[in-house]
Scaffold this active site. Structure first.
Site: not given
Length: 375
Positions: A68, A99, A133, A162
């Site tokens: 997401d 990201d 997340e 990440e």
């Protein structure tokens, strides 16, 4: 075009604003199944999760991340369509470029390369991927971890993809995160006319001196691994909108980012003690977003640092700074957790981007880490 870049483009082109997955996990699952992974698609509410595993016994090395992305923000401020990945001047633009869809692609292609070269590798490789997340983080990694715990499924090592890097890919690895402890504060006053303050009780005035003390308070000095605890007001609302009415209530939200030198009970006692000392009439709803975690030097951090250095020629900095990540949930299984990804300068911004060279470099770092840990 490298396989990692090609997969990154495919993932960015999928409009997966949280909690939507938009087929990203299906793409990943097909590729992982093709190299021998057992696949479980786990849906909780509107959230899609992927648990994939290959191998037997231990150690279990898990790659973790999220499909997401955050909303785009004003489309007119983007130079290109955020879901039409665009390459320009050595950069890849698109929502999720940094990201963390480039990280997901690098994980998959690194594992493909590794298991092709080492089909009988020791231990297990796993993937834990969620589409929750960037949202509430309730039905994503947290729920999957609960399921794994009920099955007594171990995770020894976890690499979260990440965007951990600061100026160059691989310059920083996260080896922990501070905890996140928040409160919803309601200050109870008495509404009245501004011309007759003696007949009212202004909650803004009531809170002001206590708020000044809270924001100036030195909570701790941190320690050798963690920055000091911080207190921040994120929302503050009072008033009816009329200029001649003293409000009867004030609502505020605040957050404490804290290191293991603190406890939630100790933080709660300090906040409430300051409010009490200033005579504030209040109620607070407390809630925890994440406990602090820390991975001490050991096999995982050594292996990943060596993998990074083999690509960049430099040892990465070890850090616990920044916000929370889903590593906080995985750490509760007793896993050592590190975070390694591309640079984070553009995350959550319009015109989010990642350098093309970062994407293939990250693939190499994951591959070299695999060789050192499971080869």
């Amino acid at each position: 075009m490298s396989p990692t870049l090609e997969l990154t483009l495919d993932l960015i082109a999928r409009n997966s604003v949280t909690p939507v997955d938009a087929g990203c996990q299906e793409v990943m699952a097909r590729r992982l199944a093709a190299v021998g992974f057992e696949i479980e698609m786990l849906r909780y509410g509107s959230v899609e999760n992927l648990w994939a595993k290959r191998g037997k016994g231990g150690p279990v090395l898990c790659f973790a991340g999220h499909t997401d992305v955050v909303p785009t923000g004003p489309l007119e401020e983007w130079r290109t369509d955020p879901f039409q990945p665009t390459i320009r001047d050595g950069m890849l633009f698109g929502r999720g470029a940094a990201d963390m869809k480039s990280g997901l692609a690098a994980m998959v292609t690194a594992v493909e390369s590794f298991v092709t070269a080492h089909p009988g590798h020791r231990g297990c490789i796993a993937f834990l991927i969620t589409s929750d997340e960037e949202g509430p983080s309730v039905d994503g990694t947290k729920r999957v971890v609960e399921l794994l715990r009920s099955r007594q499924q171990r995770i020894d090592w976890c690499i979260v993809g990440e965007p951990s890097s600061e100026k160059a890919v691989g310059d920083t690895i996260k080896i922990g995160r501070r905890g996140s402890f928040s409160g919803r504060l309601t200050v109870h006053g008495v509404q009245g006319h501004v011309a007759y303050p003696q007949l009212a009780r202004n909650p803004v005035h009531m809170l002001a001196p206590a708020l000044a003390e809270l924001t100036a308070h030195v909570w701790d000095e941190g320690n050798e691994h963690f920055e000091p605890t911080t207190f921040q007001i994120s929302n503050l609302n009072a008033g009816t909108g009329a200029p001649n009415v003293i409000p009867g209530e004030l609502k505020a939200r605040f957050n404490l980012r804290y290191s293991p030198v603190q406890t939630q009970e100790g933080l709660k006692k300090t906040v409430e003690g300051i409010l009490d000392r200033h005579g504030v009439k209040y109620t607070i709803e407390w809630y925890v977003s994440g406990e602090p975690f820390y991975t001490p030097p050991g096999a995982l951090s050594d292996g990943v640092c060596a993998g990074v250095k083999s690509v960049t020629g430099s040892a990465p900095k070890l850090s616990t700074g920044g916000g929370t990540s889903d590593g906080r949930f995985i750490a509760t299984l007793g896993a050592q957790v590190v975070e390694l990804g591309v640079t984070n300068a553009s995350i959550h911004k319009v015109n989010e981007s990642v350098g093309l060279e970062e994407i293939d470099a990250l693939h190499g770092m994951y591959l070299e880490s695999l060789r050192r840990l499971l080869g």
